[in-house]
Design a protein around this motif. Structure first.
Motif, PDB file in Angstrom:
ATOM      1  N   CYS A 160       0.829  -1.205   0.000  1.00 22.18           N
ATOM      2  CA  CYS A 160       0.000   0.000   0.000  1.00 22.18           C
ATOM      3  C   CYS A 160       0.865   1.257   0.000  1.00 22.18           C
ATOM      4  N   LYS A 161       0.284   2.358  -0.465  1.00 22.16           N
ATOM      5  CA  LYS A 161       1.007   3.624  -0.527  1.00 22.16           C
ATOM      6  C   LYS A 161       1.486   4.052   0.858  1.00 22.16           C
ATOM      7  N   ASP A 162       0.614   3.856   1.874  1.00 21.61           N
ATOM      8  CA  ASP A 162       0.987   4.248   3.239  1.00 21.61           C
ATOM      9  C   ASP A 162       1.585   3.085   4.032  1.00 21.61           C
ATOM     10  N   ARG A 163       1.854   1.958   3.338  1.00 23.34           N
ATOM     11  CA  ARG A 163       2.512   0.769   3.913  1.00 23.34           C
ATOM     12  C   ARG A 163       1.961   0.417   5.305  1.00 23.34           C
ATOM     13  N   LYS A 164       0.900  -0.369   5.316  1.00 23.34           N
ATOM     14  CA  LYS A 164       0.235  -0.742   6.560  1.00 23.34           C
ATOM     15  C   LYS A 164       1.011  -1.797   7.365  1.00 23.34           C
TER      16      LYS A 164
END
Length: 213
Positions: A160-164
């Motif tokens: 993910c873009k926000d790296r979960k």
């Protein structure tokens, strides 16, 4: 460094209605077990195995016919539009089997770019063509370990873009070291991208290199 060549196996159906042999067969209502064709530029060879022993009357209407046995004949005839064009493209033909008097299905092997070029030539010639099936190169298949790693990382939001999830968190969930996971992910993603780019015709098989560490 070893460079591998990736070949795609495909079934291609081409629609045409100018095959002298199949037109004769269907016009007479003959039933056959199989009909194989070896395409040529000017002439094509047809091997026909009938369900019943051949009657002499059956052979009338065929030109250049040879009786191989009581069930099977070999017929040489002028190439139809599909066979003529197929013999001119850069594909390895494994089999050619008419589906009816107006279509024939070829099983071929080729590099993906060669397959794409052939399909374009068929369309440009005015022939209707369909890709019935296409098998991905086996060398781009992911191992079970790679599938598990990539799928887990995906589900945990690693991409993910926000790296979960971090690499360490994904590695912990798989009970492996982060360094090992990183290597497995890299190789898995490389195969996914290679397969996609080959399918889309964005790269040629000659662009694909496999490095052995």
């Amino acid at each position: 460094m070893i460079k591998l060549v990736y070949l795609t196996k495909a079934k291609i159906k081409i629609y045409r209605d100018d095959c002298e042999v199949t037109n004769e067969i269907y016009e007479k209502g003959l039933r056959f077990k199989h009909l194989k064709v070896k395409p040529g530029i000017d002439e094509s060879v047809h091997i026909i195995k009938f369900e019943k022993p051949i009657e002499k009357e059956t052979l009338k209407g065929f030109k250049n016919v040879f009786e191989l046995n009581e069930y099977t004949i070999l017929v040489t005839a002028k190439s139809c539009s599909a066979c003529k064009l197929m013999s001119l493209v850069n594909l390895l033909i494994l089999s050619a089997e008419p589906d009816s008097n107006n279509s024939i299905t070829y099983t071929v092997l080729a590099k993906s770019n060669q397959l794409n070029e052939a399909i374009e030539k068929f369309k440009e010639s005015g022939l209707r063509v369909e890709i019935i099936s296409k098998e991905r190169p086996k060398n781009t298949d992911l191992s079970q370990k790679q599938i598990r790693a990539v799928l887990t990382a995906y589900k945990m939001g690693y991409f993910c873009k926000d790296r979960k999830a971090t690499l360490t968190e994904v590695a912990n969930s798989l009970n492996v070291k982060p360094s090992s996971l990183e290597d497995v992910l890299r190789k898995g993603l490389e195969k996914i991208l290679t397969s996609y780019f080959l399918d889309q015709g964005l790269i040629d098989e000659d662009d694909v290199e496999i490095y052995w560490c």
